[in-house]
Scaffold this motif. Structure first.
Motif, short mmCIF file in Angstrom:
data_model
loop_
_atom_site.label_atom_id
_atom_site.label_comp_id
_atom_site.label_asym_id
_atom_site.label_seq_id
_atom_site.Cartn_x
_atom_site.Cartn_y
_atom_site.Cartn_z
N GLY A 42 -74.23 -9.17 34.04
CA GLY A 42 -75.22 -8.98 33.00
C GLY A 42 -74.77 -9.63 31.70
N VAL A 43 -75.69 -10.33 31.04
CA VAL A 43 -75.40 -11.03 29.79
C VAL A 43 -75.67 -10.07 28.64
N ALA A 44 -74.63 -9.72 27.89
CA ALA A 44 -74.77 -8.76 26.79
C ALA A 44 -74.97 -9.44 25.44
N HIS A 45 -74.50 -10.67 25.30
CA HIS A 45 -74.66 -11.42 24.05
C HIS A 45 -74.45 -12.89 24.36
N ARG A 46 -74.59 -13.74 23.36
CA ARG A 46 -74.51 -15.18 23.59
C ARG A 46 -73.70 -15.87 22.49
N LEU A 47 -73.22 -17.06 22.82
CA LEU A 47 -72.65 -17.96 21.82
C LEU A 47 -73.42 -19.27 21.91
N ASP A 48 -73.64 -19.91 20.77
CA ASP A 48 -74.25 -21.24 20.79
C ASP A 48 -73.40 -22.18 21.64
N ARG A 49 -74.05 -23.13 22.28
CA ARG A 49 -73.33 -24.02 23.19
C ARG A 49 -72.13 -24.71 22.53
N PRO A 50 -72.23 -25.25 21.32
CA PRO A 50 -71.09 -25.98 20.76
C PRO A 50 -69.96 -25.08 20.23
N VAL A 51 -70.16 -23.77 20.28
CA VAL A 51 -69.16 -22.82 19.77
C VAL A 51 -68.23 -22.39 20.90
N THR A 52 -66.96 -22.21 20.60
CA THR A 52 -65.98 -21.75 21.59
C THR A 52 -65.66 -20.27 21.37
N GLY A 53 -64.99 -19.68 22.36
CA GLY A 53 -64.47 -18.33 22.17
C GLY A 53 -65.04 -17.27 23.09
N ILE A 54 -64.89 -16.02 22.68
CA ILE A 54 -65.15 -14.86 23.53
C ILE A 54 -66.63 -14.68 23.85
N VAL A 55 -66.89 -14.54 25.14
CA VAL A 55 -68.20 -14.07 25.61
C VAL A 55 -67.93 -12.92 26.58
N ILE A 56 -68.58 -11.78 26.34
CA ILE A 56 -68.37 -10.59 27.17
C ILE A 56 -69.57 -10.39 28.08
N PHE A 57 -69.30 -10.18 29.35
CA PHE A 57 -70.33 -9.92 30.35
C PHE A 57 -70.12 -8.54 30.96
N ALA A 58 -71.20 -7.97 31.48
CA ALA A 58 -71.12 -6.68 32.17
C ALA A 58 -71.05 -6.92 33.68
N LYS A 59 -70.20 -6.14 34.34
CA LYS A 59 -70.11 -6.21 35.80
C LYS A 59 -70.91 -5.11 36.48
N THR A 60 -71.40 -4.15 35.69
CA THR A 60 -72.21 -3.07 36.23
C THR A 60 -73.43 -2.87 35.34
N SER A 61 -74.49 -2.32 35.91
CA SER A 61 -75.71 -2.08 35.13
C SER A 61 -75.46 -1.04 34.05
N LYS A 62 -74.61 -0.05 34.34
CA LYS A 62 -74.28 0.97 33.34
C LYS A 62 -73.62 0.33 32.12
N ALA A 63 -72.68 -0.56 32.36
CA ALA A 63 -72.00 -1.22 31.26
C ALA A 63 -72.96 -2.12 30.48
N LEU A 64 -73.89 -2.78 31.18
CA LEU A 64 -74.80 -3.69 30.51
C LEU A 64 -75.71 -2.95 29.53
N VAL A 65 -76.27 -1.84 29.96
CA VAL A 65 -77.14 -1.06 29.08
C VAL A 65 -76.39 -0.64 27.82
N ARG A 66 -75.17 -0.18 28.00
CA ARG A 66 -74.39 0.30 26.86
C ARG A 66 -73.91 -0.85 25.97
N LEU A 67 -73.50 -1.95 26.59
CA LEU A 67 -73.08 -3.12 25.79
C LEU A 67 -74.25 -3.67 24.98
N ASN A 68 -75.42 -3.76 25.61
CA ASN A 68 -76.60 -4.25 24.88
C ASN A 68 -76.84 -3.42 23.63
N GLU A 69 -76.74 -2.11 23.75
CA GLU A 69 -76.96 -1.24 22.61
C GLU A 69 -75.85 -1.40 21.57
#
Length: 228
Positions: free
Chosen positions: A52-79
């Motif tokens: 699950g995609v919780a947030h984004r970075l612009d293509r030319p930007v480097t660094g941390i992107v956090i993804f969810a591996k479970t639906s429970k984590a995705l709902v909470r990360l989104n919030e």
């Protein structure tokens, strides 16, 4: 693909400037799909893999992107991202020294979706959103300055737009006034650190992404002062 953190519920990647987080009109394979293949192979999963995609970075930007591996984590990360419960620190290389070595920038940003660009104003405008960031000069070379930035609001192209507004566009960012592009096609903006309470375990979590390995980043990092 550079995985820098993983547990049962979330996985984080140090994105390079050529990677996209989600699919777009280019048709290039996004990180979300690459991660599914990575997890499928790593854990020999026979069926579909959830990412699950919780947030984004612009293509030319480097660094941390956090993804969810479970639906429970995705709902909470989104919030958590929506409500500002994830502390985000960025590093930006600029060619011009900012007016003060440390300060807070407040602007009203208007997004132009057709141009995929935002414009910063000193006073409120129709359809504008308030944008606030704090910056600190942490290193410098003969030609460039490294800023550490904490964003207090999450607006479209916020850092790029606000730094350009004070005459300090990010190195390589032609869209916001840089003189020339970077050789790799990216811009010198890096999502350095993320701090949050884990959405499932409730433990304090901090993820740090190494800066790109080019000579300018290396030189500036060697001269960093304090505990940045």
């Amino acid at each position: 693909m550079n995985v820098i953190y993983e547990d049962n519920h979330i996985i984080a990647v140090n994105k390079d400037c050529h990677e996209i987080v989600q699919g777009d009109k280019t048709g290039d394979a996004p990180l979300s799909e690459k991660l599914k293949e990575y997890l499928k192979e790593k854990y020999s999963k026979p069926g579909n893999v959830f990412i699950g995609v919780a947030h984004r970075l612009d293509r030319p930007v480097t660094g941390i992107v956090i993804f969810a591996k479970t639906s429970k984590a995705l709902v909470r990360l989104n919030e958590m991202f929506r409500s500002g419960d994830v502390g985000k620190t960025y590093w930006a290389i600029v060619k011009k020294r900012p007016p003060q070595p440390e300060g807070e920038l407040t602007h009203w940003i208007v997004r132009n979706e057709k141009q995929n660009k935002s414009y910063a104003y000193d006073s409120e405008k129709p359809d504008s959103k308030k944008a606030i960031l704090h910056y600190r000069l942490i290193a410098e070379s003969e030609k460039y300055f490294l800023l550490e930035i904490e964003i207090l609001t999450g607006r479209h192209h916020q850092i790029r737009c606000q730094l350009a507004k004070i005459g300090c566009p990010v190195k390589g960012d032609l869209k916001y006034g840089a003189e020339r592009s970077n050789p790799d096609g990216g811009i010198s903006l890096h999502a350095r650190k993320a701090r949050f309470i884990h959405p499932v375990s409730k433990q304090e979590t901090e993820i740090i992404a190494d800066a790109p390995a080019d000579n300018l980043w290396k030189a500036l990092m060697e001269s960093i002062s304090g505990d940045a």
